[in-house]
Design an enzyme around this catalytic site. Sequence first.
Site, PDB file in Angstrom:
ATOM      1  N   HIS A  28      16.898   2.443 -14.835  1.00 47.37           N
ATOM      2  CA  HIS A  28      17.711   3.626 -14.563  1.00 47.37           C
ATOM      3  C   HIS A  28      18.854   3.797 -15.544  1.00 47.37           C
ATOM      4  O   HIS A  28      19.193   4.914 -15.941  1.00 47.37           O
ATOM      5  CB  HIS A  28      18.292   3.580 -13.148  1.00 47.37           C
ATOM      6  CG  HIS A  28      19.235   4.711 -12.890  1.00 47.37           C
ATOM      7  ND1 HIS A  28      20.604   4.574 -12.974  1.00 47.37           N
ATOM      8  CD2 HIS A  28      19.008   6.008 -12.614  1.00 47.37           C
ATOM      9  CE1 HIS A  28      21.182   5.738 -12.740  1.00 47.37           C
ATOM     10  NE2 HIS A  28      20.240   6.624 -12.509  1.00 47.37           N
ATOM     11  N   CYS A  29      19.477   2.711 -15.979  1.00 51.22           N
ATOM     12  CA  CYS A  29      20.764   2.835 -16.666  1.00 51.22           C
ATOM     13  C   CYS A  29      20.668   3.094 -18.167  1.00 51.22           C
ATOM     14  O   CYS A  29      21.202   4.083 -18.669  1.00 51.22           O
ATOM     15  CB  CYS A  29      21.596   1.579 -16.416  1.00 51.22           C
ATOM     16  SG  CYS A  29      22.184   1.441 -14.706  1.00 51.22           S
ATOM     17  N   ILE A  30      20.029   2.210 -18.919  1.00 49.20           N
ATOM     18  CA  ILE A  30      20.140   2.265 -20.372  1.00 49.20           C
ATOM     19  C   ILE A  30      19.569   3.557 -20.959  1.00 49.20           C
ATOM     20  O   ILE A  30      20.162   4.117 -21.889  1.00 49.20           O
ATOM     21  CB  ILE A  30      19.492   1.017 -21.009  1.00 49.20           C
ATOM     22  CG1 ILE A  30      20.201  -0.241 -20.499  1.00 49.20           C
ATOM     23  CG2 ILE A  30      19.617   1.078 -22.528  1.00 49.20           C
ATOM     24  CD1 ILE A  30      19.674  -1.517 -21.070  1.00 49.20           C
TER      25      ILE A  30
END
Length: 479
Positions: A301-303
């Site tokens: 989800h984040c990078i």
Amino acid sequence: MDLETASSPLSSNGSTSAARADQSAAARQLAQRLDAAQATIGVVGLGYVGLPLAVEYAEQAFDTVGIDLDEGRVQQLNAGANYIEDLDDDTIRQLVEEGRLRGTANFAGSDEIDVFYICVPTPVTETNEPDTSYIESAARSIAEHLRPGQLIVLKSTTYPDTTEGVVQPILEEAAREKGLELGEDYFLAHSPERIDPGNDEYTTANTPVVAGGATETCTHLTKKALEQIVAEVHAVSNPKVAEMEKLLENIFRSVNIALVNELAQLCDRIGDVSMWEVIQAAATKPFGFMPFYPGPGLGGHCIPIDPHYLSWLARKHDFETSFITLSARINEGMPFYVVESVVEAIARQPVQLSEASVLVLGVAFKRNVDDTRHSPAGTIIKLLREKDIDNIHYHDPHVDSFSVPTSENGTLDIPAVEELTPEVLQQYDATVIVTDHDAFDPHQVAEHATSIVDTRNALEGITDPALREKIHLLGGGEE
């Protein structure tokens, strides 16, 4: 540790002050309930961040409620069934049976909750702008049940000023009607998640976290709440710092991965220079270097998402994050580079592209997990289909089903190969290793696959020259 004796973060003028003994009755009461493990914890969003958080509180004897609009997920939890690989099945079953952990698909009864953690998704739109609709919805639902003595902590990864610029106004509207004051009657903070799926060494309990409150009291209470389950909590001066540090963590990785991805492509262009060997050599330096590795693209989800948050925010301030934007562009281009390698592998064989068959090994975004969010495998399969390659299957021991978006705004289920055997490997014109799960037998793959594109150096141990001939290693410099 009492609220009055807790260490204080730097205030806005740079000074440090001890928490005062004359803080509000609501603050003192919440601190006491936390110390006595009598506070009720509510976790909004029972995914990869929310459920592990809820489990940690329940294990510390806190009455814990998980709130998720997915009724199927709630039913699973209330049946004592675990759906996240990193968690122990028996632990969840025992917590549910003992009544310390339960799920609900609505906010009914949320007046009883003392501490809310918002752990909902924060995607981006088609134009790469932050979509805070999930956060806003959660905040509105909490606002309906707002009362004195409640703490609301946003854990979703997002851009600076989401906590104070999005969540706080929603809560304040309800607070004015009820005569409540932020920092005196109710409390708000941001504490970014640091979940690493598949990491057995660092879990929710032993990974340090950061917390920044809208007021000094908000920070102290958030730190106290987190210290019930986390060994180390680092307090910062405000929510914006906490929000920005999370972006720094992930953009740091994005930028460095982009660097090695670009150099991997250069090594392939130069020939006879393996980027993997280069990194291994550079890693012998005991200072000033940290190894990052090439790959088929970013997932999770984040990078893949965080650089877009910051670029969007920068544009609002008439600033261009050129370096960060370029890194994101390089990483987003890696699936295209992988597909070119697959097409070249097929071109060396007596088969037309439209009649070729491809096996994708691994569709999770990282090894040994079942998380497929933003996995590069989805983009790779979509691009292969755009090359008129329709005969595509996947094998992933962690993922039972996998689908990719279609040009008609629908989804297409990709057939799964349940068991990887020599006979199965021999059926495909090209095999592409997207995720290097430990369950894959590198010798079996190398011996029986017709042609291989290895994006993870999963076949590093294969030294037989005859087998190496049919392996194209991303960044291996074989061209």
